[in-house]
Design an enzyme around this catalytic site. Structure first.
Site, PDB file in Angstrom:
ATOM      1  N   MET A 114       0.734  -1.106   0.011  1.00  0.00           N
ATOM      2  CA  MET A 114      -0.216  -0.058   0.000  1.00  0.00           C
ATOM      3  C   MET A 114       0.736   1.301   0.009  1.00  0.00           C
ATOM      4  O   MET A 114       0.752   2.049  -0.935  1.00  0.00           O
ATOM      5  CB  MET A 114      -0.787  -0.080   1.085  1.00  0.00           C
ATOM      6  CG  MET A 114      -1.983   1.186   1.286  1.00  0.00           C
ATOM      7  SD  MET A 114      -3.485   0.875   2.519  1.00  0.00           S
ATOM      8  CE  MET A 114      -2.244   0.771   4.092  1.00  0.00           C
ATOM      9  N   GLU A 116       3.786   4.291  -0.525  1.00  0.00           N
ATOM     10  CA  GLU A 116       4.556   4.261  -1.528  1.00  0.00           C
ATOM     11  C   GLU A 116       5.581   5.586  -1.145  1.00  0.00           C
ATOM     12  O   GLU A 116       5.354   6.138   0.089  1.00  0.00           O
ATOM     13  CB  GLU A 116       3.950   5.063  -2.816  1.00  0.00           C
ATOM     14  CG  GLU A 116       2.886   3.966  -3.312  1.00  0.00           C
ATOM     15  CD  GLU A 116       2.008   4.687  -4.527  1.00  0.00           C
ATOM     16  OE1 GLU A 116       1.240   3.716  -4.885  1.00  0.00           O
ATOM     17  OE2 GLU A 116       2.416   5.707  -4.788  1.00  0.00           O
ATOM     18  N   TRP A 145       8.049  -0.093   2.118  1.00  0.00           N
ATOM     19  CA  TRP A 145       7.741  -0.795   3.479  1.00  0.00           C
ATOM     20  C   TRP A 145       6.823  -1.854   3.358  1.00  0.00           C
ATOM     21  O   TRP A 145       6.037  -1.881   4.270  1.00  0.00           O
ATOM     22  CB  TRP A 145       7.173   0.384   4.227  1.00  0.00           C
ATOM     23  CG  TRP A 145       8.003   1.621   4.127  1.00  0.00           C
ATOM     24  CD1 TRP A 145       7.570   2.976   3.776  1.00  0.00           C
ATOM     25  CD2 TRP A 145       9.366   1.659   4.563  1.00  0.00           C
ATOM     26  NE1 TRP A 145       8.781   3.587   3.782  1.00  0.00           N
ATOM     27  CE2 TRP A 145       9.755   2.929   4.536  1.00  0.00           C
ATOM     28  CE3 TRP A 145      10.281   0.886   5.141  1.00  0.00           C
ATOM     29  CZ2 TRP A 145      11.023   3.538   4.806  1.00  0.00           C
ATOM     30  CZ3 TRP A 145      11.665   1.452   5.549  1.00  0.00           C
ATOM     31  CH2 TRP A 145      11.843   2.694   5.361  1.00  0.00           C
ATOM     32  N   GLU A 229      -7.060  -4.712  11.409  1.00  0.00           N
ATOM     33  CA  GLU A 229      -5.505  -4.293  11.369  1.00  0.00           C
ATOM     34  C   GLU A 229      -5.138  -3.817  12.646  1.00  0.00           C
ATOM     35  O   GLU A 229      -4.255  -4.204  13.094  1.00  0.00           O
ATOM     36  CB  GLU A 229      -5.119  -3.347  10.085  1.00  0.00           C
ATOM     37  CG  GLU A 229      -3.865  -2.991  10.250  1.00  0.00           C
ATOM     38  CD  GLU A 229      -3.613  -2.069   9.160  1.00  0.00           C
ATOM     39  OE1 GLU A 229      -2.556  -1.562   8.864  1.00  0.00           O
ATOM     40  OE2 GLU A 229      -4.774  -1.452   8.312  1.00  0.00           O
ATOM     41  N   ARG A 230      -5.807  -2.949  13.318  1.00  0.00           N
ATOM     42  CA  ARG A 230      -5.304  -2.129  14.673  1.00  0.00           C
ATOM     43  C   ARG A 230      -5.528  -2.965  15.694  1.00  0.00           C
ATOM     44  O   ARG A 230      -4.504  -3.026  16.606  1.00  0.00           O
ATOM     45  CB  ARG A 230      -6.351  -0.946  14.778  1.00  0.00           C
ATOM     46  CG  ARG A 230      -5.901   0.140  13.496  1.00  0.00           C
ATOM     47  CD  ARG A 230      -6.885   1.411  13.638  1.00  0.00           C
ATOM     48  NE  ARG A 230      -6.325   2.249  12.557  1.00  0.00           N
ATOM     49  CZ  ARG A 230      -7.078   3.345  11.881  1.00  0.00           C
ATOM     50  NH1 ARG A 230      -8.333   3.624  12.611  1.00  0.00           N
ATOM     51  NH2 ARG A 230      -6.916   3.876  10.858  1.00  0.00           N
ATOM     52  N   GLN A 266      13.470   1.209  45.783  1.00  0.00           N
ATOM     53  CA  GLN A 266      12.117   2.005  45.574  1.00  0.00           C
ATOM     54  C   GLN A 266      11.901   2.415  44.138  1.00  0.00           C
ATOM     55  O   GLN A 266      11.010   2.476  43.490  1.00  0.00           O
ATOM     56  CB  GLN A 266      11.961   3.127  46.589  1.00  0.00           C
ATOM     57  CG  GLN A 266      10.542   3.600  46.474  1.00  0.00           C
ATOM     58  CD  GLN A 266      10.347   4.663  47.551  1.00  0.00           C
ATOM     59  OE1 GLN A 266      10.783   5.737  47.477  1.00  0.00           O
ATOM     60  NE2 GLN A 266       9.549   4.267  48.636  1.00  0.00           N
ATOM     61  N   THR A 354       0.670   5.672  11.930  1.00  0.00           N
ATOM     62  CA  THR A 354       1.479   6.327  13.091  1.00  0.00           C
ATOM     63  C   THR A 354       0.537   6.596  14.353  1.00  0.00           C
ATOM     64  O   THR A 354      -0.611   6.688  14.289  1.00  0.00           O
ATOM     65  CB  THR A 354       2.096   7.795  12.665  1.00  0.00           C
ATOM     66  OG1 THR A 354       1.390   8.466  12.348  1.00  0.00           O
ATOM     67  CG2 THR A 354       3.180   7.234  11.528  1.00  0.00           C
TER      68      THR A 354
END
Length: 376
Positions: A114, A116, A145, A229-230, A266, A354
């Site tokens: 998908m 580019e 990618w 997808e997510r 701590q 993103t």
């Protein structure tokens, strides 16, 4: 979320398999292990039974993804395969479903093309073009990618069949077989090794029956798959965060400085308490969204799915980076798994939309659109 007895048994069986079969060294995708999972019916877990799947829902799929990610199982081809399978399940022809869905359940790997060079977050700006010539389409252009394209059986291509870059209309999905004439796959070197690729299409001829769904409706079809997808990416990163947390807790219990385990200080105890809380918040959000998907599979949940992806990936990044810090130099050494977990978590806030894009989507669901620039 309270799991059913069947879900608990499934998770326990998966954990046992991973303890026996998985090592955390080597490639991100092990074909031999992948075939074993296919034979057990796990790769087709969420696919329809008529195509060799298990007919399970989003909750079970998230359990599989979280558990295998926590075990660092080398099944890097699965996430893209199940995302692509969901697109074929919705829009594929009967023959395409037989080939792809049965293939995924049986261990085939799918990729999607998908992005580019000039179209990442801005999907409407795609320019790779598929020109219709009689009963065929001729594809020219570049994709980038593309995860797993170097070992995938097929690639789901999103190309422009009409209109101009910048328009959502005119995008179409195509099924492209691996090794198609006119397709060149070139690996991109990254922090994680070779996981993504450039694709170059030069007069790549596809038959008309390669179209997935309807010509010109690719954007609408892409939007219909956002839940899947997510959620898939969120569940993977939930498992990654949990693995990093478990590893660093084990480390701080054993590592001694100033005469005592560093986990007794701590500053580390409280940091770990915060991380545990964030992981649990992410888990509740992911599985609540998955349960909503199971109740209404056809409903697009832009707010919930974006929140799940945002929270899980950002949590994984925080957990892994904090864990590396607590492990000192050992967290950076390839002898340990933490540096690999860090690499996986950092890129998760980029791919699949993103974090900035997820925030923008969430804001828009509350009616918070960007103000128009005044004419001047």
């Amino acid at each position: 979320m309270e799991l059913t007895e069947e879900q608990r048994n499934f998770t326990a069986a998966l954990e046992d398999f991973c303890r026996r079969e998985v090592t955390t060294r080597g490639e991100t995708h092990d074909p031999k292990l992948y075939r074993k999972m296919a034979e057990l019916g796990w790769l087709g877990l969420s696919l329809p039974e008529e195509f060799g799947g298990g007919g399970a829902g989003a909750v079970e799929l998230c359990l599989f993804l979280e558990t295998t990610a926590k075990a660092m199982a080398p099944i890097g081809g699965f996430a893209t395969s199940i995302i692509v399978a969901a697109a074929y399940e919705r829009f594929g022809t009967p023959l395409q479903k037989q080939v792809v869905l049965k293939g995924v359940a049986g261990g085939s790997v799918e990729s999607i093309a998908m992005s580019e060079p000039e179209a990442g977050s801005d999907v409407a700006n795609l320019s790779c073009r598929a020109e219709r010539r009689g009963d065929e389409f001729v594809v020219n252009g570049q994709k980038t990618w593309c995860s797993n394209a170097h070992f995938a059986d097929r690639i789901l291509l999103v190309a422009r069949t009409s209109g101009r870059p910048g328009e959502h209309a005119g995008l179409t999905m195509f099924q492209v077989p691996a090794g198609a004439a006119g397709l060149r796959v070139s690996g991109i070197d990254t922090m994680g090794g070779r996981e993504v690729n450039d694709l170059w299409f030069t007069d790549c001829v596809l038959s008309a029956d390669a179209v997935v769904g309807q010509v010109g409706q690719g954007w609408r079809q892409l939007m219909a798959g956002l839940n899947a997808e997510r959620l898939i990416l969120a569940a993977v990163m939930l498992g990654t965060a949990q693995r990093a947390f478990d590893d660093v807790v084990a480390y701080v219990k054993e590592r001694r400085q100033f005469g005592r385990p560093i986990g007794s200080f701590q500053v580390l105890r409280h940091r770990l308490a915060d991380l545990a809380t964030e992981i649990e918040c992410a888990r509740l959000l992911v599985y609540d969204t998955a349960a909503k998907v199971d109740r209404s599979p056809a409903t697009v949940l832009p707010r919930e799915s974006s929140m799940a992806k945002l929270k899980a990936t950002e949590t994984a990044r925080r957990v892994t980076l904090d864990a590396m810090q607590m492990m000192g130099g050992y967290g950076y050494a390839t002898e340990y798994d933490m540096e690999r977990l860090v690499r996986a978590s950092i890129v998760s806030t980029v791919y699949g939309g993103t974090s900035e894009i997820q925030r923008e989507i969430i804001a828009k669901t509350y009616g918070l659109a960007e103000a128009a620039t005044p004419a001047g």
